[in-house]
Design a protein around this motif. Sequence first.
Motif, mmCIF file in Angstrom:
data_model
loop_
_atom_site.group_PDB
_atom_site.id
_atom_site.type_symbol
_atom_site.label_atom_id
_atom_site.label_comp_id
_atom_site.label_asym_id
_atom_site.label_seq_id
_atom_site.Cartn_x
_atom_site.Cartn_y
_atom_site.Cartn_z
ATOM 1 N N GLN A 276 0.812 -1.217 0.000
ATOM 2 C CA GLN A 276 0.000 0.000 0.000
ATOM 3 C C GLN A 276 0.850 1.274 0.000
ATOM 4 N N ASN A 277 2.176 1.120 0.083
ATOM 5 C CA ASN A 277 3.125 2.229 0.078
ATOM 6 C C ASN A 277 2.885 3.172 1.262
ATOM 7 N N TRP A 278 2.697 2.597 2.452
ATOM 8 C CA TRP A 278 2.567 3.377 3.678
ATOM 9 C C TRP A 278 3.967 3.558 4.244
ATOM 10 N N TYR A 279 4.694 4.560 3.741
ATOM 11 C CA TYR A 279 6.125 4.665 3.967
ATOM 12 C C TYR A 279 6.555 4.678 5.433
ATOM 13 N N PRO A 280 6.087 5.574 6.294
ATOM 14 C CA PRO A 280 6.630 5.549 7.664
ATOM 15 C C PRO A 280 6.277 4.256 8.412
ATOM 16 N N LEU A 281 5.084 3.743 8.193
ATOM 17 C CA LEU A 281 4.680 2.515 8.878
ATOM 18 C C LEU A 281 5.560 1.341 8.465
ATOM 19 N N THR A 282 5.976 1.328 7.217
ATOM 20 C CA THR A 282 6.837 0.249 6.720
ATOM 21 C C THR A 282 8.136 0.180 7.518
ATOM 22 N N MET A 283 8.726 1.335 7.803
ATOM 23 C CA MET A 283 9.985 1.345 8.552
ATOM 24 C C MET A 283 9.799 0.843 9.972
ATOM 25 N N PHE A 284 8.751 1.279 10.648
ATOM 26 C CA PHE A 284 8.565 0.914 12.046
ATOM 27 C C PHE A 284 8.154 -0.536 12.220
ATOM 28 N N VAL A 285 7.350 -1.054 11.297
ATOM 29 C CA VAL A 285 6.916 -2.446 11.402
ATOM 30 C C VAL A 285 8.062 -3.387 11.036
ATOM 31 N N SER A 286 8.929 -2.970 10.137
ATOM 32 C CA SER A 286 10.044 -3.820 9.711
ATOM 33 C C SER A 286 11.208 -3.801 10.684
ATOM 34 N N LEU A 287 11.220 -2.890 11.612
ATOM 35 C CA LEU A 287 12.343 -2.769 12.540
ATOM 36 C C LEU A 287 12.644 -4.050 13.318
ATOM 37 N N PRO A 288 11.636 -4.768 13.860
ATOM 38 C CA PRO A 288 11.980 -6.016 14.575
ATOM 39 C C PRO A 288 12.680 -7.051 13.693
ATOM 40 N N PHE A 289 12.377 -7.086 12.403
ATOM 41 C CA PHE A 289 13.024 -8.041 11.520
ATOM 42 C C PHE A 289 14.496 -7.696 11.320
ATOM 43 N N PHE A 290 14.818 -6.413 11.319
ATOM 44 C CA PHE A 290 16.217 -6.011 11.194
ATOM 45 C C PHE A 290 16.988 -6.326 12.470
ATOM 46 N N LEU A 291 16.322 -6.268 13.601
ATOM 47 C CA LEU A 291 16.985 -6.579 14.868
ATOM 48 C C LEU A 291 17.279 -8.067 15.007
ATOM 49 N N ILE A 292 16.454 -8.899 14.381
ATOM 50 C CA ILE A 292 16.672 -10.346 14.450
ATOM 51 C C ILE A 292 17.874 -10.686 13.592
#
Length: 46
Positions: A30-46
């Motif tokens: 859906q190209n929800w840019y800021p939400l994409t960064m915050f929701v993807s953050l846990p995956f980057f931490l793993i």
Amino acid sequence: MDKKSLADYEQELKWLTLVLGIISTIAVVQNWYPLTMFVSLPFFLI
């Protein structure tokens, strides 16, 4: 005192990961840019 290990929360963590993955996929499509960064953050931490 009863200490719980991370293994005790394994199933809940798996469900949380699934929900975050679905929300992240919807946010990207859906190209929800800021939400994409915050929701993807846990995956980057793993």
